[in-house]
Design a protein around this motif. Structure first.
Motif, PDB file in Angstrom:
ATOM      1  N   VAL A 231       0.815  -1.218   0.000  1.00  0.00           N
ATOM      2  CA  VAL A 231       0.000   0.000   0.000  1.00  0.00           C
ATOM      3  C   VAL A 231       0.850   1.271   0.000  1.00  0.00           C
ATOM      4  O   VAL A 231       0.384   2.330   0.435  1.00  0.00           O
ATOM      5  N   PHE A 238      -5.718   0.879  -6.115  1.00  0.00           N
ATOM      6  CA  PHE A 238      -6.298  -0.185  -5.306  1.00  0.00           C
ATOM      7  C   PHE A 238      -7.707  -0.474  -5.810  1.00  0.00           C
ATOM      8  O   PHE A 238      -8.614   0.346  -5.643  1.00  0.00           O
ATOM      9  N   ILE A 294      -7.095  -3.950   0.861  1.00  0.00           N
ATOM     10  CA  ILE A 294      -6.547  -2.843   0.075  1.00  0.00           C
ATOM     11  C   ILE A 294      -5.212  -3.347  -0.455  1.00  0.00           C
ATOM     12  O   ILE A 294      -4.249  -3.499   0.289  1.00  0.00           O
ATOM     13  N   HIS A 296      -2.346  -3.617  -3.919  1.00  0.00           N
ATOM     14  CA  HIS A 296      -1.816  -2.967  -5.121  1.00  0.00           C
ATOM     15  C   HIS A 296      -2.280  -3.683  -6.391  1.00  0.00           C
ATOM     16  O   HIS A 296      -2.287  -4.901  -6.480  1.00  0.00           O
ATOM     17  N   TYR A 303      -2.467  -7.764 -10.799  1.00  0.00           N
ATOM     18  CA  TYR A 303      -2.149  -7.518  -9.403  1.00  0.00           C
ATOM     19  C   TYR A 303      -0.641  -7.477  -9.168  1.00  0.00           C
ATOM     20  O   TYR A 303       0.140  -8.145  -9.851  1.00  0.00           O
ATOM     21  N   VAL A 326      -3.847   6.187   1.726  1.00  0.00           N
ATOM     22  CA  VAL A 326      -4.353   5.000   2.424  1.00  0.00           C
ATOM     23  C   VAL A 326      -4.553   5.285   3.907  1.00  0.00           C
ATOM     24  O   VAL A 326      -5.590   4.944   4.500  1.00  0.00           O
TER      25      VAL A 326
END
Length: 337
Positions: A231, A238, A294, A296, A303, A326
């Motif tokens: 994150v 996200f 959450i 990446h 992903y 975040v």
């Protein structure tokens, strides 16, 4: 159709009826206006991205946090001491696990509870170990990675949340932070699939599998949970991950909507690219706590991004702006409960 030669009293009645309808409609509109529920005004503490960045950097300075290594033990003690200094009630779960390559690991889940007296609770989690192999890298593939984003970024955000909670008025909910161990010692990236033993559902996420079946408090539950995984990277996005939507759609909407209100919709995107097996799956499945991830997402590679499980995953890819997006979103979610 044209109405002709109607008596005066009919026209008066028609006019009166029309007037009553208009008044009724106007009255309904007023009722609707009065029943609109305004969002409560809440003072949300500031999430300090500079501080979170330093927490990420400090973890990387320990070296790769690979289980059974001095760096892993030192990092674990650092987390425990920090959370205690921030006033949390800290517990640990020490357990052993065997990996896909038959290594015996000494693992430790770390649980920090803020405002333990509050019955309504929110669970925040990340994994704190780092990958023992750079198996997606052409150079030094057998060496461990720094794990600045994959592991340290989520923990850095949680440490900063703990620091902020210690210095501000309490939210209306209790907060439990869990750092899961042994998340990243899964199979090598060589296409070979090794089936886990009967007591495991996956070679990945060893700490969350253990905790979900052996909670630190037998009767523990939470209103919902948020998992943070990778994150902190520059220009991160996200998405609404599929398993999160399946288990906890309303929580996904809560978090992503809050991010949009804060101006972070370029990070929290309303794309649904599919699901992954991450720590949240086992918290949902076994602990029965609705938890969202959450995580990446790379619009080109899917992903994780090209730094994933490679030596590119160092401080060079960490962004204070992403940590802020975040972290501040999470603080707002907590304080608006």
């Amino acid at each position: 159709m044209v109405i002709k030669n109607k008596p005066k009293h009919y026209l008066s009645l028609l006019f009166a009826s029309s007037l009553l309808i208009l008044i009724a409609c106007d009255s309904n509109k007023k009722k609707e206006t009065h029943t609109t529920i305004e969002e409560k005004t809440v003072q949300v503490p500031n999430f300090n991205a500079d501080s979170a960045y330093q927490f990420v950097k400090r973890q990387v300075e320990f070296g790769p946090r690979v289980p059974n290594t001095p760096a892993h033990r030192q990092a674990g003690e650092y987390f425990i001491n920090k959370f205690k200094a921030y006033g949390a009630k800290v517990q640990t779960q020490d357990f052993e696990a065997t990996t896909f390559d038959n290594q015996s690991l000494n693992l430790r889940n770390i649980i920090a509870s803020f405002y333990p007296e509050k019955r309504k609770r929110i669970l925040l989690a990340s994994h704190w170990d780092s990958r023992p192999f750079a198996d997606k890298d052409l150079e030094r593939p057998n060496e461990p990675i720094a794990g600045a984003n994959d592991g340290a970024s989520g923990v850095g955000i949680l440490l900063e949340i703990g620091r902020v909670l210690s210095k501000n008025s309490a939210p209306d909910v209790g907060i439990d932070i869990i750092l899961f161990d042994g998340e990243d010692w899964g199979e090598l990236n060589n296409g070979q699939k090794i089936e886990p033993p009967a007591n495991l559902d996956s070679w990945w996420c060893l700490g969350s599998q253990y905790w979900s079946k052996n909670k630190h408090d037998k009767n523990y539950s939470a209103y919902y949970g948020i998992l943070f995984d990778m994150v902190g990277a520059k220009y991160a996005q996200f998405p609404m991950e599929e398993s999160s939507l399946y288990y906890a759609r309303s929580i996904v909407e809560k978090v992503w909507s809050r991010a949009e209100k804060l101006g972070f919709s370029n990070y929290f995107i309303r794309k649904q690219p599919g699901g992954i097996t991450d720590d949240h799956v086992f918290v949902n499945e076994y602990a029965k706590i609705p938890m969202v991830d959450i995580v990446h997402f790379d619009p080109v590679n899917g992903y994780f991004g090209d730094f994933h499980h490679s030596h590119k995953d160092d401080m060079e890819i960490i962004s204070k702006e992403t940590l802020k997006a975040v972290g501040q979103t999470t603080m707002a979610v907590i304080y608006y409960e």
